[in-house]
Design a protein around this motif. Structure first.
Motif, PDB file in Angstrom:
ATOM      1  N   ILE A 137      -3.667  -6.833   4.284  1.00 33.87           N
ATOM      2  CA  ILE A 137      -4.297  -5.510   4.144  1.00 33.87           C
ATOM      3  C   ILE A 137      -5.762  -5.669   3.744  1.00 33.87           C
ATOM      4  O   ILE A 137      -6.629  -4.932   4.232  1.00 33.87           O
ATOM      5  CB  ILE A 137      -3.539  -4.658   3.105  1.00 33.87           C
ATOM      6  CG1 ILE A 137      -2.107  -4.406   3.553  1.00 33.87           C
ATOM      7  CG2 ILE A 137      -4.255  -3.337   2.869  1.00 33.87           C
ATOM      8  CD1 ILE A 137      -1.289  -3.575   2.582  1.00 33.87           C
ATOM      9  N   SER A 138      -6.056  -6.628   2.886  1.00 32.52           N
ATOM     10  CA  SER A 138      -7.445  -6.847   2.466  1.00 32.52           C
ATOM     11  C   SER A 138      -8.331  -7.202   3.649  1.00 32.52           C
ATOM     12  O   SER A 138      -9.439  -6.677   3.812  1.00 32.52           O
ATOM     13  CB  SER A 138      -7.509  -7.951   1.405  1.00 32.52           C
ATOM     14  OG  SER A 138      -6.857  -7.550   0.223  1.00 32.52           O
ATOM     15  N   SER A 139      -7.842  -8.093   4.515  1.00 32.58           N
ATOM     16  CA  SER A 139      -8.611  -8.460   5.713  1.00 32.58           C
ATOM     17  C   SER A 139      -8.754  -7.258   6.641  1.00 32.58           C
ATOM     18  O   SER A 139      -9.805  -7.071   7.276  1.00 32.58           O
ATOM     19  CB  SER A 139      -7.923  -9.614   6.440  1.00 32.58           C
ATOM     20  OG  SER A 139      -7.902 -10.772   5.638  1.00 32.58           O
ATOM     21  N   HIS A 140      -7.712  -6.465   6.722  1.00 31.66           N
ATOM     22  CA  HIS A 140      -7.733  -5.268   7.558  1.00 31.66           C
ATOM     23  C   HIS A 140      -8.803  -4.281   7.063  1.00 31.66           C
ATOM     24  O   HIS A 140      -9.567  -3.732   7.868  1.00 31.66           O
ATOM     25  CB  HIS A 140      -6.345  -4.626   7.529  1.00 31.66           C
ATOM     26  CG  HIS A 140      -6.178  -3.498   8.489  1.00 31.66           C
ATOM     27  ND1 HIS A 140      -6.391  -3.616   9.845  1.00 31.66           N
ATOM     28  CD2 HIS A 140      -5.807  -2.189   8.285  1.00 31.66           C
ATOM     29  CE1 HIS A 140      -6.159  -2.456  10.443  1.00 31.66           C
ATOM     30  NE2 HIS A 140      -5.804  -1.576   9.501  1.00 31.66           N
ATOM     31  N   LEU A 141      -8.873  -4.076   5.749  1.00 30.10           N
ATOM     32  CA  LEU A 141      -9.861  -3.153   5.184  1.00 30.10           C
ATOM     33  C   LEU A 141     -11.286  -3.649   5.425  1.00 30.10           C
ATOM     34  O   LEU A 141     -12.186  -2.862   5.708  1.00 30.10           O
ATOM     35  CB  LEU A 141      -9.619  -2.972   3.687  1.00 30.10           C
ATOM     36  CG  LEU A 141      -8.354  -2.212   3.290  1.00 30.10           C
ATOM     37  CD1 LEU A 141      -8.182  -2.229   1.785  1.00 30.10           C
ATOM     38  CD2 LEU A 141      -8.422  -0.770   3.799  1.00 30.10           C
TER      39      LEU A 141
ATOM     40  N   VAL B 212     -12.047  -3.503  -2.978  1.00 31.50           N
ATOM     41  CA  VAL B 212     -10.620  -3.727  -2.719  1.00 31.50           C
ATOM     42  C   VAL B 212      -9.909  -4.054  -4.027  1.00 31.50           C
ATOM     43  O   VAL B 212      -8.769  -3.623  -4.259  1.00 31.50           O
ATOM     44  CB  VAL B 212     -10.424  -4.843  -1.677  1.00 31.50           C
ATOM     45  CG1 VAL B 212      -8.945  -5.156  -1.493  1.00 31.50           C
ATOM     46  CG2 VAL B 212     -11.045  -4.434  -0.340  1.00 31.50           C
ATOM     47  N   GLY B 213     -10.583  -4.797  -4.889  1.00 31.07           N
ATOM     48  CA  GLY B 213      -9.997  -5.095  -6.191  1.00 31.07           C
ATOM     49  C   GLY B 213      -9.702  -3.840  -6.987  1.00 31.07           C
ATOM     50  O   GLY B 213      -8.655  -3.740  -7.650  1.00 31.07           O
ATOM     51  N   LEU B 214     -10.596  -2.868  -6.929  1.00 32.68           N
ATOM     52  CA  LEU B 214     -10.380  -1.591  -7.627  1.00 32.68           C
ATOM     53  C   LEU B 214      -9.183  -0.846  -7.052  1.00 32.68           C
ATOM     54  O   LEU B 214      -8.393  -0.251  -7.797  1.00 32.68           O
ATOM     55  CB  LEU B 214     -11.629  -0.715  -7.510  1.00 32.68           C
ATOM     56  CG  LEU B 214     -12.588  -0.683  -8.685  1.00 32.68           C
ATOM     57  CD1 LEU B 214     -13.777   0.195  -8.370  1.00 32.68           C
ATOM     58  CD2 LEU B 214     -11.898  -0.207  -9.956  1.00 32.68           C
ATOM     59  N   LEU B 215      -9.064  -0.869  -5.740  1.00 33.60           N
ATOM     60  CA  LEU B 215      -7.917  -0.199  -5.112  1.00 33.60           C
ATOM     61  C   LEU B 215      -6.607  -0.828  -5.585  1.00 33.60           C
ATOM     62  O   LEU B 215      -5.649  -0.126  -5.922  1.00 33.60           O
ATOM     63  CB  LEU B 215      -8.035  -0.283  -3.592  1.00 33.60           C
ATOM     64  CG  LEU B 215      -9.145   0.569  -2.960  1.00 33.60           C
ATOM     65  CD1 LEU B 215      -9.375   0.161  -1.515  1.00 33.60           C
ATOM     66  CD2 LEU B 215      -8.803   2.055  -3.046  1.00 33.60           C
TER      67      LEU B 215
ATOM     68  N   ALA C 228       1.726  -0.691  -5.750  1.00 33.15           N
ATOM     69  CA  ALA C 228       1.904  -1.508  -4.544  1.00 33.15           C
ATOM     70  C   ALA C 228       2.330  -0.659  -3.358  1.00 33.15           C
ATOM     71  O   ALA C 228       1.881  -0.880  -2.220  1.00 33.15           O
ATOM     72  CB  ALA C 228       2.936  -2.617  -4.820  1.00 33.15           C
ATOM     73  N   ASP C 229       3.178   0.328  -3.604  1.00 30.06           N
ATOM     74  CA  ASP C 229       3.636   1.199  -2.518  1.00 30.06           C
ATOM     75  C   ASP C 229       2.489   2.029  -1.955  1.00 30.06           C
ATOM     76  O   ASP C 229       2.361   2.176  -0.732  1.00 30.06           O
ATOM     77  CB  ASP C 229       4.746   2.126  -3.016  1.00 30.06           C
ATOM     78  CG  ASP C 229       6.057   1.385  -3.258  1.00 30.06           C
ATOM     79  OD1 ASP C 229       6.192   0.255  -2.741  1.00 30.06           O
ATOM     80  OD2 ASP C 229       6.920   1.925  -3.969  1.00 30.06           O
ATOM     81  N   ASP C 230       1.636   2.581  -2.826  1.00 32.41           N
ATOM     82  CA  ASP C 230       0.510   3.384  -2.350  1.00 32.41           C
ATOM     83  C   ASP C 230      -0.499   2.519  -1.604  1.00 32.41           C
ATOM     84  O   ASP C 230      -1.098   2.953  -0.609  1.00 32.41           O
ATOM     85  CB  ASP C 230      -0.181   4.091  -3.525  1.00 32.41           C
ATOM     86  CG  ASP C 230       0.611   5.286  -4.027  1.00 32.41           C
ATOM     87  OD1 ASP C 230       1.438   5.813  -3.260  1.00 32.41           O
ATOM     88  OD2 ASP C 230       0.407   5.684  -5.190  1.00 32.41           O
TER      89      ASP C 230
ATOM     90  N   ILE D   6      -1.764   6.438   4.564  1.00 33.21           N
ATOM     91  CA  ILE D   6      -2.259   7.763   4.183  1.00 33.21           C
ATOM     92  C   ILE D   6      -2.687   7.786   2.722  1.00 33.21           C
ATOM     93  O   ILE D   6      -3.778   8.279   2.376  1.00 33.21           O
ATOM     94  CB  ILE D   6      -1.184   8.835   4.467  1.00 33.21           C
ATOM     95  CG1 ILE D   6      -0.930   8.929   5.975  1.00 33.21           C
ATOM     96  CG2 ILE D   6      -1.616  10.181   3.905  1.00 33.21           C
ATOM     97  CD1 ILE D   6       0.149   9.918   6.351  1.00 33.21           C
ATOM     98  N   HIS D   7      -1.849   7.234   1.848  1.00 37.00           N
ATOM     99  CA  HIS D   7      -2.191   7.191   0.425  1.00 37.00           C
ATOM    100  C   HIS D   7      -3.402   6.293   0.177  1.00 37.00           C
ATOM    101  O   HIS D   7      -4.277   6.625  -0.643  1.00 37.00           O
ATOM    102  CB  HIS D   7      -0.996   6.701  -0.389  1.00 37.00           C
ATOM    103  CG  HIS D   7       0.156   7.644  -0.397  1.00 37.00           C
ATOM    104  ND1 HIS D   7       1.375   7.347  -0.979  1.00 37.00           N
ATOM    105  CD2 HIS D   7       0.297   8.901   0.125  1.00 37.00           C
ATOM    106  CE1 HIS D   7       2.202   8.368  -0.830  1.00 37.00           C
ATOM    107  NE2 HIS D   7       1.570   9.311  -0.147  1.00 37.00           N
ATOM    108  N   LEU D   8      -3.449   5.170   0.873  1.00 35.37           N
ATOM    109  CA  LEU D   8      -4.577   4.256   0.714  1.00 35.37           C
ATOM    110  C   LEU D   8      -5.865   4.896   1.212  1.00 35.37           C
ATOM    111  O   LEU D   8      -6.919   4.805   0.555  1.00 35.37           O
ATOM    112  CB  LEU D   8      -4.302   2.958   1.458  1.00 35.37           C
ATOM    113  CG  LEU D   8      -5.410   1.891   1.419  1.00 35.37           C
ATOM    114  CD1 LEU D   8      -5.744   1.512  -0.020  1.00 35.37           C
ATOM    115  CD2 LEU D   8      -4.991   0.650   2.223  1.00 35.37           C
ATOM    116  N   GLY D   9      -5.815   5.560   2.369  1.00 33.44           N
ATOM    117  CA  GLY D   9      -7.004   6.228   2.899  1.00 33.44           C
ATOM    118  C   GLY D   9      -7.513   7.303   1.951  1.00 33.44           C
ATOM    119  O   GLY D   9      -8.733   7.427   1.718  1.00 33.44           O
TER     120      GLY D   9
END
Length: 416
Positions: A298-302, A313-316, A322-324, A329-332
């Motif tokens: 996911i980090s590479s994807h972002l 990404v560290g803040l996220l 972990a689920d969010d 949608i939740h991540l966005g």
């Protein structure tokens, strides 16, 4: 205060920062004999520290926007700026032989970016005009007979000037002389002083040990912060700030510090929302996050889709479950409005400036303490605050101008 009609009136200025030095300049130009006292070995120490990263003198924005930066004290500050506002300050600096320029953000700097050349030129001019300086001299208030007490390296002096200007600063950066030691000296004289609090300060957050060790000292650039709080007034600003070992600090946080401090005082915490991709619409962020990522993390994807990496990404990961984090949608939504809880202001001695001080109700228009005739105040001692960006420094210069003029008017009206 003493009065002597046979010679020029004597005025002492306690404190050699911008406010005190400006008052001294106005007073000596008005015919007073001026002595400046400061507890430190040299004057202008906090001023010089402020210039280490580039001396931001003032700001070039329109006057109404400039005045709005003083928040709840704009009505009290407006007369100061009418007397000595940003344009007048730039002209005054140019008269010292120091050129200025306007940066891309609208902030005004000396061309050298340093405070030392300006301070040297200013002190040379003040000394040439007759101002006398007394270093390592600390103000101790008054004795029972009303004489001003001054502690020197050798003895205690008792002075009876015709007027006094107090310009002792607030409560931040005690090692540079602004230690707030004047507060009890005035409160015991029944002068109304509101508690000193940190301003332009950092705030604590509850970082995990992993996040603190990995990202303390990392800047967050190109972000926006939204704060609503219990007042339901939304404030949004874009800029940058820094992750610290205990929380957050930096220009974007300083701009909101009064609101955040007041919210924490009222409700014990303040929630800000971080927009980590302010140039992107929410739906586009969700669309990009939702694209298939194959075998990539996911980090590479972002990083690939939104150029989010490192501390963002560290803040996220720090603030989301972990689920969010795994839910597009939740991540966005979090990328556009990541909630961050702040739980305390950093200590006042770490702050760039302080709020609180002598209440304006205790002063007349010339900044004289109503209950202490002949005693005037200027600078951060007064109950006002302003964000970084040249607003604080402009206010200090202007208040010194107003206090100096106030002294001269009071001396004329009380001449015997």
């Amino acid at each position: 205060m003493a009065s002597n009609s046979l010679q020029a009136p004597s005025v002492i200025v306690i404190g050699g920062g911008p406010a005190g030095l400006m008052a001294a300049e106005v007073l000596v130009a008005g015919g007073a004999r001026v002595d400046v006292y400061d507890a430190m070995p040299s004057v202008g120490r906090k001023f010089l520290m402020a210039g280490k990263g580039g001396l931001n003198l003032t700001h070039s924005e329109p006057s109404e926007s400039f005045l709005s930066r003083y928040g709840a004290r704009r009505e009290q500050i407006a007369p100061w700026l009418a007397a000595f506002g940003p344009d007048a300050l730039r002209r005054w600096v140019h008269e010292l032989g120091v050129d200025t320029f306007v940066g891309t953000s609208g902030r005004v700097f000396p061309t050298s970016m340093k405070a030392a050349p300006m301070l040297r030129a200013w002190l040379h001019r003040l000394r040439a005009a007759g101002v006398k300086f007394h270093m390592r001299h600390r103000w101790l208030g008054w004795d029972e007979d009303g004489a001003t007490r001054i502690s020197t390296p050798h003895e205690e002096q008792r002075l009876r000037p015709d007027a006094i200007v107090l310009a002792l600063g607030g409560g931040s950066w005690a090692r540079l002389g602004t230690d707030g030691a004047w507060v009890p000296l005035l409160t015991q004289r029944d002068v109304q002083v509101r508690p000193l609090q940190p301003a332009n300060c950092g705030f604590d957050a509850s970082w995990s040990e992993h996040f603190r060790l990995r990202f303390a000292g990392h800047p967050l650039k190109s972000v926006a912060v939204t704060f609503v709080g219990s007042t339901d007034v939304e404030i949004r600003q874009q800029g940058e700030f820094v992750i610290t070992a205990t929380g957050v600090e930096g220009s974007l946080i300083y701009a909101l510090s009064a609101h955040l401090r007041n919210e924490i005082e009222a409700t014990r915490s303040a929630i800000i929302h971080l927009d980590l991709a302010p140039g992107w619409e929410l739906q586009r962020v969700i669309d990009e996050v939702s694209r298939p990522r194959g075998s990539r993390s996911i980090s590479s994807h972002l990083q690939s889709r939104l150029n989010l990496k490192g501390v963002k990404v560290g803040l996220l990961r720090e603030c989301l479950s972990a689920d969010d984090f795994a839910n597009p949608i939740h991540l966005g939504a979090a990328i556009k409005a990541l909630p961050l809880k702040l739980i305390a202001s950093r200590p006042i001695d770490e702050a760039i400036s302080s709020a609180g001080g002598i209440a304006f109700d205790a002063l007349d228009a010339g900044l004289m303490i109503l209950s202490l005739p002949g005693v005037f105040c200027a600078g951060e001692m007064l109950d006002w605050e302003a964000p970084t960006g040249g607003y604080l420094l402009t206010g200090c210069f202007a208040s010194g101008m107003v206090a100096g003029r106030g002294v001269l008017a009071w001396l004329r009206n009380n001449a015997k």
